[in-house]
Design a protein around this motif. Structure first.
Motif, PDB file in Angstrom:
ATOM      1  N   ALA A 104       0.809  -1.224   0.000  1.00 56.06           N
ATOM      2  CA  ALA A 104       0.000   0.000   0.000  1.00 56.06           C
ATOM      3  C   ALA A 104       0.840   1.272   0.000  1.00 56.06           C
ATOM      4  CB  ALA A 104      -0.927   0.002   1.211  1.00 56.06           C
ATOM      5  N   SER A 105       2.154   1.161   0.127  1.00 53.31           N
ATOM      6  CA  SER A 105       3.012   2.333   0.253  1.00 53.31           C
ATOM      7  C   SER A 105       2.875   3.328  -0.904  1.00 53.31           C
ATOM      8  CB  SER A 105       4.471   1.898   0.406  1.00 53.31           C
ATOM      9  OG  SER A 105       5.335   3.010   0.473  1.00 53.31           O
ATOM     10  N   PRO A 106       2.894   2.899  -2.176  1.00 54.52           N
ATOM     11  CA  PRO A 106       2.761   3.873  -3.273  1.00 54.52           C
ATOM     12  C   PRO A 106       1.451   4.652  -3.227  1.00 54.52           C
ATOM     13  CG  PRO A 106       3.586   1.779  -4.112  1.00 54.52           C
ATOM     14  CD  PRO A 106       3.167   1.542  -2.702  1.00 54.52           C
ATOM     15  N   SER A 107       0.362   3.995  -2.895  1.00 55.31           N
ATOM     16  CA  SER A 107      -0.936   4.674  -2.828  1.00 55.31           C
ATOM     17  C   SER A 107      -0.997   5.644  -1.658  1.00 55.31           C
ATOM     18  CB  SER A 107      -2.064   3.646  -2.723  1.00 55.31           C
ATOM     19  OG  SER A 107      -2.112   2.831  -3.870  1.00 55.31           O
ATOM     20  N   VAL A 108      -0.404   5.284  -0.529  1.00 53.62           N
ATOM     21  CA  VAL A 108      -0.396   6.174   0.628  1.00 53.62           C
ATOM     22  C   VAL A 108       0.401   7.441   0.318  1.00 53.62           C
ATOM     23  CG1 VAL A 108       0.417   6.435   3.004  1.00 53.62           C
ATOM     24  CG2 VAL A 108      -0.750   4.339   2.312  1.00 53.62           C
ATOM     25  N   GLN A 109       1.545   7.295  -0.342  1.00 50.80           N
ATOM     26  CA  GLN A 109       2.320   8.474  -0.705  1.00 50.80           C
ATOM     27  C   GLN A 109       1.582   9.319  -1.725  1.00 50.80           C
ATOM     28  OE1 GLN A 109       6.414   8.484  -1.100  1.00 50.80           O
ATOM     29  NE2 GLN A 109       6.768   7.071   0.571  1.00 50.80           N
ATOM     30  N   ALA A 110       0.865   8.672  -2.641  1.00 45.72           N
ATOM     31  CA  ALA A 110       0.113   9.409  -3.657  1.00 45.72           C
ATOM     32  C   ALA A 110      -1.009  10.231  -3.041  1.00 45.72           C
ATOM     33  CB  ALA A 110      -0.450   8.444  -4.698  1.00 45.72           C
ATOM     34  N   ILE A 111      -1.714   9.683  -2.064  1.00 45.90           N
ATOM     35  CA  ILE A 111      -2.802  10.445  -1.435  1.00 45.90           C
ATOM     36  C   ILE A 111      -2.249  11.582  -0.577  1.00 45.90           C
ATOM     37  CG2 ILE A 111      -3.032   9.024   0.658  1.00 45.90           C
ATOM     38  CD1 ILE A 111      -6.031   9.414   0.489  1.00 45.90           C
ATOM     39  N   THR A 112      -1.089  11.392   0.029  1.00 50.02           N
ATOM     40  CA  THR A 112      -0.479  12.437   0.834  1.00 50.02           C
ATOM     41  C   THR A 112      -0.098  13.645  -0.017  1.00 50.02           C
ATOM     42  OG1 THR A 112       0.415  10.732   2.306  1.00 50.02           O
ATOM     43  CG2 THR A 112       1.355  12.927   2.504  1.00 50.02           C
ATOM     44  N   VAL A 113       0.287  13.400  -1.259  1.00 50.15           N
ATOM     45  CA  VAL A 113       0.723  14.470  -2.155  1.00 50.15           C
ATOM     46  C   VAL A 113      -0.449  15.184  -2.816  1.00 50.15           C
ATOM     47  CG1 VAL A 113       1.946  14.884  -4.337  1.00 50.15           C
ATOM     48  CG2 VAL A 113       2.989  13.461  -2.580  1.00 50.15           C
ATOM     49  N   LEU A 246       7.347  15.237   0.465  1.00 44.27           N
ATOM     50  CA  LEU A 246       5.904  15.111   0.233  1.00 44.27           C
ATOM     51  C   LEU A 246       5.208  16.462   0.384  1.00 44.27           C
ATOM     52  CD1 LEU A 246       5.205  11.793   2.207  1.00 44.27           C
ATOM     53  CD2 LEU A 246       5.277  12.073  -0.276  1.00 44.27           C
ATOM     54  N   ALA A 247       5.606  17.229   1.405  1.00 44.66           N
ATOM     55  CA  ALA A 247       5.007  18.547   1.610  1.00 44.66           C
ATOM     56  C   ALA A 247       5.313  19.487   0.448  1.00 44.66           C
ATOM     57  CB  ALA A 247       5.505  19.144   2.924  1.00 44.66           C
ATOM     58  N   ALA A 248       6.529  19.420  -0.082  1.00 42.40           N
ATOM     59  CA  ALA A 248       6.905  20.278  -1.212  1.00 42.40           C
ATOM     60  C   ALA A 248       6.102  19.926  -2.466  1.00 42.40           C
ATOM     61  CB  ALA A 248       8.399  20.158  -1.489  1.00 42.40           C
ATOM     62  N   SER A 286      -6.706  15.471   6.273  1.00 38.65           N
ATOM     63  CA  SER A 286      -6.660  14.408   7.278  1.00 38.65           C
ATOM     64  C   SER A 286      -7.145  13.060   6.750  1.00 38.65           C
ATOM     65  CB  SER A 286      -7.492  14.811   8.500  1.00 38.65           C
ATOM     66  OG  SER A 286      -8.799  15.201   8.107  1.00 38.65           O
ATOM     67  N   ASN A 287      -7.880  13.045   5.634  1.00 37.98           N
ATOM     68  CA  ASN A 287      -8.307  11.765   5.063  1.00 37.98           C
ATOM     69  C   ASN A 287      -7.119  10.907   4.634  1.00 37.98           C
ATOM     70  OD1 ASN A 287     -11.072  11.717   5.362  1.00 37.98           O
ATOM     71  ND2 ASN A 287     -11.459  12.859   3.493  1.00 37.98           N
ATOM     72  N   ALA A 288      -5.978  11.555   4.372  1.00 34.44           N
ATOM     73  CA  ALA A 288      -4.778  10.791   4.022  1.00 34.44           C
ATOM     74  C   ALA A 288      -4.357   9.901   5.180  1.00 34.44           C
ATOM     75  CB  ALA A 288      -3.651  11.743   3.631  1.00 34.44           C
ATOM     76  N   LEU A 289      -4.505  10.397   6.409  1.00 35.93           N
ATOM     77  CA  LEU A 289      -4.151   9.590   7.580  1.00 35.93           C
ATOM     78  C   LEU A 289      -5.121   8.432   7.755  1.00 35.93           C
ATOM     79  CD1 LEU A 289      -2.554   8.997  10.121  1.00 35.93           C
ATOM     80  CD2 LEU A 289      -3.942  10.706  11.327  1.00 35.93           C
ATOM     81  N   THR A 302       2.801   9.925   7.216  1.00 38.23           N
ATOM     82  CA  THR A 302       1.635  10.662   6.739  1.00 38.23           C
ATOM     83  C   THR A 302       1.199  11.706   7.748  1.00 38.23           C
ATOM     84  OG1 THR A 302       0.904   8.696   5.528  1.00 38.23           O
ATOM     85  CG2 THR A 302      -0.725  10.419   5.888  1.00 38.23           C
ATOM     86  N   THR A 303       1.201  11.342   9.023  1.00 39.61           N
ATOM     87  CA  THR A 303       0.830  12.298  10.071  1.00 39.61           C
ATOM     88  C   THR A 303       1.773  13.496  10.071  1.00 39.61           C
ATOM     89  OG1 THR A 303      -0.008  10.496  11.455  1.00 39.61           O
ATOM     90  CG2 THR A 303       0.470  12.580  12.548  1.00 39.61           C
ATOM     91  N   ALA A 304       3.065  13.232   9.990  1.00 48.48           N
ATOM     92  CA  ALA A 304       4.048  14.316   9.983  1.00 48.48           C
ATOM     93  C   ALA A 304       3.889  15.195   8.744  1.00 48.48           C
ATOM     94  CB  ALA A 304       5.458  13.733  10.038  1.00 48.48           C
ATOM     95  N   ALA A 305       3.574  14.588   7.604  1.00 48.17           N
ATOM     96  CA  ALA A 305       3.392  15.357   6.373  1.00 48.17           C
ATOM     97  C   ALA A 305       2.180  16.285   6.472  1.00 48.17           C
ATOM     98  CB  ALA A 305       3.236  14.418   5.180  1.00 48.17           C
TER      99      ALA A 305
END
Length: 327
Positions: A104-113, A246-248, A286-289, A302-305
């Protein structure tokens, strides 16, 4: 930045701080178990939001959506670059992922961005800066935001999870499992049900509409306190490079991409252009978390981002407003 937006940001940080304090004091208990069986109050509350409150919000939104009156050109100018970046980040992360990394890592990073805080920060920002005309456009973006991004991401993550499970049916078994897990899902199923009710022309009964509205309003405060509780339970990540990256991408690359496509591709200008660019420039929602906790993947990062992008938004929002005023 208007005082209304500043006070909204301050209220968000206070709600997050309350959640952190509750988690730090272990008033709701502490983490138990390990590995796949690990659990904590933050994850339990996240499951409550994912299985009850978010589905109620999505079902009510799609059932009441007036599809004929939506500004489809403006929505296309927003969602096309957003989905493009989503698929790009997903593809790059999937290509770079190691064999033993969580599927699930790629999808989690994608939603965070790509998933922005369109409600808690976006609504006061649009209303305070662009007035009623801008708020109306922003509300249409909100109406399609969660159901579009979460549906695409659910399909991607379920496909990756199906690939990771050894299925006897080969490709056919993988596809069948993906389709089943994507449709029978607390995000996609209420969207499909709401769209079906919408197409039938049947109005929501008043009592049911009231119940759904009541449940949907719990999403915002619960998600904000969950961010703080997650910080207390998972802590800050040791490596900040990934979080700041991710934030950038969320605060700088995504709005730049939307500006490029919307202005020079679709020919948008004025308030419609400004609204969707600022919607893209919002910090991670927050839905990303909730998504990360649903799939037990990168909750701390994700929380930190979310927190970092919300803090940095104080600096990047005036930058994008200056760019838009120059254009």
């Amino acid at each position: 930045m208007s005082s209304l937006v500043f006070y909204k940001l301050l209220a968000i940080f206070i709600a997050v701080a309350i959640g952190w304090f509750v988690g730090r004091m272990r008033w709701l208990g502490g983490p138990t178990g390990s590995g796949a069986e690990a659990s904590d109050p933050a994850r339990v509350l996240s499951n409550v939001a994912f299985y009850i409150f978010v589905p109620a919000l999505l079902f009510r939104t799609t059932a009441r959506l007036d599809l004929a009156s939506l500004p489809w050109l403006t929505l296309a100018a927003f969602f096309m670059p957003v989905l493009l970046l989503l698929l790009l980040v997903y593809g790059v992360q999937r290509w770079r992922s190691k064999v033993n990394e969580a599927p699930a890592s790629p999808s989690v990073q994608a939603i965070t961005v790509t998933f922005g805080n369109t409600l808690q920060i976006g609504v006061p920002l649009a209303a305070g800066i662009f007035g009623e005309a801008g708020l109306a456009i922003h509300i249409t973006v909100i109406s399609m935001h969660a159901l579009t991004l979460l549906t695409v991401l659910t399909l991607l993550v379920e496909l990756d999870l199906a690939r990771a499970r050894p299925e006897k049916g080969g490709l056919a078994g993988t596809l069948a499992l993906t389709v089943r897990n994507t449709v029978i899902h607390p995000v996609v199923l209420p969207v499909l049900a709401g769209l079906a009710l919408n197409a039938s022309g049947i109005a929501l009964p008043a009592v049911l509409d009231e119940v759904l509205q009541m449940l949907g309003t719990a999403v915002v405060p619960l998600c904000l306190t969950l961010i703080g509780m997650s910080l207390a339970y998972y802590g800050w990540p040791k490596a900040w490079r990934g979080v700041l990256g991710l934030a950038a991408l969320k605060l700088l690359l995504l709005p730049a991409l939307v500006l490029l496509v919307a202005h020079w591709g679709f020919g948008l200008s004025g308030i419609p252009l400004s609204v969707i660019v600022m919607a893209a420039a919002l910090p991670t929602g927050s839905n990303a978390l909730i998504f990360a906790q649903r799939y037990r993947c990168q909750e701390g990062e994700t929380t930190a981002a979310i927190v970092a992008s919300t803090l940095l938004f104080v600096l990047t929002a005036p930058l994008w407003l200056a760019v838009l005023s120059a254009i």
